[in-house]
Design a protein around this motif. Structure first.
Motif, PDB file in Angstrom:
ATOM      1  N   ALA A   1      -9.374   7.236  -8.202  1.00  0.00           N
ATOM      2  CA  ALA A   1      -8.723   7.189  -6.804  1.00  0.00           C
ATOM      3  C   ALA A   1      -7.136   6.655  -6.942  1.00  0.00           C
ATOM      4  CB  ALA A   1      -9.418   5.899  -5.991  1.00  0.00           C
ATOM      5  N   PRO A   2      -6.432   7.153  -6.011  1.00  0.00           N
ATOM      6  CA  PRO A   2      -4.943   6.996  -6.000  1.00  0.00           C
ATOM      7  C   PRO A   2      -4.674   5.632  -5.321  1.00  0.00           C
ATOM      8  CG  PRO A   2      -5.613   8.349  -4.173  1.00  0.00           C
ATOM      9  CD  PRO A   2      -6.900   8.322  -5.067  1.00  0.00           C
ATOM     10  N   ARG A   3      -3.671   4.984  -5.236  1.00  0.00           N
ATOM     11  CA  ARG A   3      -3.663   3.521  -4.801  1.00  0.00           C
ATOM     12  C   ARG A   3      -4.236   3.269  -3.505  1.00  0.00           C
ATOM     13  NH1 ARG A   3       2.441   1.209  -6.520  1.00  0.00           N
ATOM     14  NH2 ARG A   3       1.265  -0.426  -5.890  1.00  0.00           N
ATOM     15  N   LYS A   4      -4.223   4.254  -2.514  1.00  0.00           N
ATOM     16  CA  LYS A   4      -4.847   4.250  -1.409  1.00  0.00           C
ATOM     17  C   LYS A   4      -6.414   3.795  -1.293  1.00  0.00           C
ATOM     18  CE  LYS A   4      -5.840   6.540   3.189  1.00  0.00           C
ATOM     19  NZ  LYS A   4      -5.755   7.573   3.832  1.00  0.00           N
ATOM     20  N   GLY A   5      -6.821   4.738  -2.298  1.00  0.00           N
ATOM     21  CA  GLY A   5      -8.181   4.545  -2.634  1.00  0.00           C
ATOM     22  C   GLY A   5      -8.626   3.046  -3.151  1.00  0.00           C
ATOM     23  N   LYS A   6      -7.887   2.810  -4.207  1.00  0.00           N
ATOM     24  CA  LYS A   6      -7.835   1.329  -4.711  1.00  0.00           C
ATOM     25  C   LYS A   6      -7.888   0.262  -3.585  1.00  0.00           C
ATOM     26  CE  LYS A   6      -6.242   2.839  -9.401  1.00  0.00           C
ATOM     27  NZ  LYS A   6      -6.262   4.031  -9.179  1.00  0.00           N
ATOM     28  N   LEU A   7      -6.721   0.349  -2.761  1.00  0.00           N
ATOM     29  CA  LEU A   7      -6.698  -0.649  -1.702  1.00  0.00           C
ATOM     30  C   LEU A   7      -7.865  -0.782  -1.091  1.00  0.00           C
ATOM     31  CD1 LEU A   7      -4.965  -2.630  -0.224  1.00  0.00           C
ATOM     32  CD2 LEU A   7      -3.754  -0.516   0.946  1.00  0.00           C
ATOM     33  N   LEU A   8      -8.392   0.458  -0.612  1.00  0.00           N
ATOM     34  CA  LEU A   8      -9.535   0.482   0.175  1.00  0.00           C
ATOM     35  C   LEU A   8     -10.536  -0.379  -0.364  1.00  0.00           C
ATOM     36  CD1 LEU A   8      -9.514   3.989   1.852  1.00  0.00           C
ATOM     37  CD2 LEU A   8      -8.944   1.620   2.958  1.00  0.00           C
ATOM     38  N   GLN A   9     -10.715  -0.262  -1.638  1.00  0.00           N
ATOM     39  CA  GLN A   9     -12.047  -0.714  -2.514  1.00  0.00           C
ATOM     40  C   GLN A   9     -11.762  -2.315  -2.560  1.00  0.00           C
ATOM     41  OE1 GLN A   9     -12.907   1.551  -6.186  1.00  0.00           O
ATOM     42  NE2 GLN A   9     -11.757   3.055  -5.374  1.00  0.00           N
ATOM     43  N   HIS A  10     -10.715  -2.607  -2.752  1.00  0.00           N
ATOM     44  CA  HIS A  10     -10.264  -4.059  -2.826  1.00  0.00           C
ATOM     45  C   HIS A  10     -10.134  -4.869  -1.420  1.00  0.00           C
ATOM     46  CE1 HIS A  10      -9.052  -2.706  -6.857  1.00  0.00           C
ATOM     47  NE2 HIS A  10      -9.455  -3.892  -7.327  1.00  0.00           N
ATOM     48  N   SER A  11     -10.003  -4.321  -0.390  1.00  0.00           N
ATOM     49  CA  SER A  11      -9.692  -4.836   0.698  1.00  0.00           C
ATOM     50  C   SER A  11     -10.464  -5.882   1.319  1.00  0.00           C
ATOM     51  CB  SER A  11      -9.362  -3.622   2.094  1.00  0.00           C
ATOM     52  OG  SER A  11     -10.879  -3.133   2.211  1.00  0.00           O
ATOM     53  N   GLU A  12     -11.620  -6.052   0.906  1.00  0.00           N
ATOM     54  CA  GLU A  12     -12.370  -7.188   1.647  1.00  0.00           C
ATOM     55  C   GLU A  12     -12.688  -8.558   0.656  1.00  0.00           C
ATOM     56  OE1 GLU A  12     -16.380  -5.992   3.228  1.00  0.00           O
ATOM     57  OE2 GLU A  12     -15.401  -4.402   4.381  1.00  0.00           O
TER      58      GLU A  12
END
Length: 358
Positions: free
Chosen positions: A176-187
């Motif tokens: 995943a690019p950085r956006k995808g990593k951020l989505l995975q960690h967001s909660e």
């Protein structure tokens, strides 16, 4: 090709990294590479090049053996990885490439070039439709999504948020690019346990978004609106002063990671071969620059076309060796099997498997 319910295992002596490339060779002799890799295919070999200064990541010669087998079938392999969320050289494609070359992931040493999968800024992606509970589409790093096939060379470790970091993590977070990593960690948001905090400010210095600061009273605070939940503060703290709401955060993160893994596999139309090093079994993953001590003896290298079976086999093998699976040794408060159960539910593989030792 390999049967999807089969995991091949080649054992290695403990603390003998010189034997690791040959172990991978022995596995690949059973992989029918010529049927997997077609002439002129561009095949992504997803690696983790290791954080700067880390000594426990898999050496480039391990992935290099895979590259050699792919070349022998007429394909063109390339090593690849994606930008990280936290601060450092691997947070962009240029610095990441420099680290990769410094660590030996080069044509000269390992038989393939390194290409940052999500570009210079870590933002190049291809959207892939998935049928998940969190997402209907996920972003897969462009170079991986545009490859003809995908080979993952993963390293089994503990992980500060998911308990287990292995093949599914390499597919989900790693592709995943950085956006995808951020989505995975967001909660998954941390909080400061002020009764344990010494205000050393190591977490402040290493927070990639500047979400941690010391207020006028000298108290360390985390701004949840700015925090991405990357876990860097938890990994840095030496006083057990960073807490997480583990159950809800970890479960959600693992499920999101699996949905991104599903997108990565679907982007290459299921043309996937997975290799897993069950060696240098450490508490922290290979993003943890200072490194961490081994928590279990080396087992060996395993291979499958089923990432779920492969990761389940790693847990089973460590449990047989030590009495506890790797996730419970590394992070007792976390359940790394959440990702396995959810991946099986989404059709990424099965937790039941047969093991063949070579």
């Amino acid at each position: 090709m390999l049967q999807p319910d089969t995991v091949f295992l080649c054992r290695v002596p403990d603390s003998s990294p010189s034997t690791w490339p040959d172990a991978v060779d022995r596995l690949l002799a059973h992989a029918e590479v010529a049927r997997f890799a077609h002439p002129n295919d561009r095949i992504a070999v997803k690696v983790h090049v290791g954080e700067v200064g880390l000594k426990t990541a898999l050496p480039p010669e391990v992935a290099g053996r895979a590259a050699r087998w792919l070349r022998s079938a007429g394909a063109t392999p390339f090593f690849t990885d994606t930008a990280v969320l936290y601060a450092g050289k691997r947070s962009n494609g240029i610095g990441h490439t420099e680290v990769a070359i410094d660590h030996g992931f080069s044509l000269e040493r390992a038989g393939a070039v390194f290409i940052p999968a999500d570009g210079v800024a870590g933002n190049l992606e291809v959207e892939v439709a998935v049928e998940g509970e969190h997402y209907s589409k996920v972003g897969v790093a462009e170079a991986i999504a545009n490859a003809d096939a995908l080979v993952t060379v993963s390293h089994a470790t503990g992980h500060v948020l998911s308990g287990l970091g292995a093949t599914l993590k390499n597919l989900g977070m790693g592709c995943a690019p950085r956006k995808g990593k951020l989505l995975q960690h967001s909660e998954t948001k941390p909080f400061v346990k002020n009764d344990r905090c010494s205000a050393c400010c190591d977490c402040v210095a290493h927070c990639p978004t500047g979400a941690i600061a010391v207020d006028d009273q000298g108290v360390v605070r985390i701004d949840e609106a700015t925090c991405t939940g990357c876990g860097e503060c938890l990994a840095r703290c030496r006083n057990d002063a960073i807490g997480f709401h583990w159950n809800a955060g970890s479960t959600s993160m693992q499920e999101k990671m699996v949905e991104h893994a599903l997108g990565a596999v679907q982007s290459v139309e299921g043309r996937l071969l997975c290799i897993l090093g069950i060696v240098n079994l450490t508490q922290h993953c290979d993003c943890w620059g200072p490194g961490s001590e081994k928590v279990a003896p080396d087992i060996g290298f395993a291979m499958s076309t089923d990432p779920v079976a492969l990761d389940q086999a790693a847990l089973d093998l460590v449990a047989a060796s030590t009495g506890r699976p790797l996730d419970r040794i590394a992070w007792p408060k976390l359940d790394g099997t959440v990702q396995l159960a959810y991946a099986e539910k989404l059709g990424l593989g099965k937790r039941e498997y047969r093991r063949i030792e070579v």
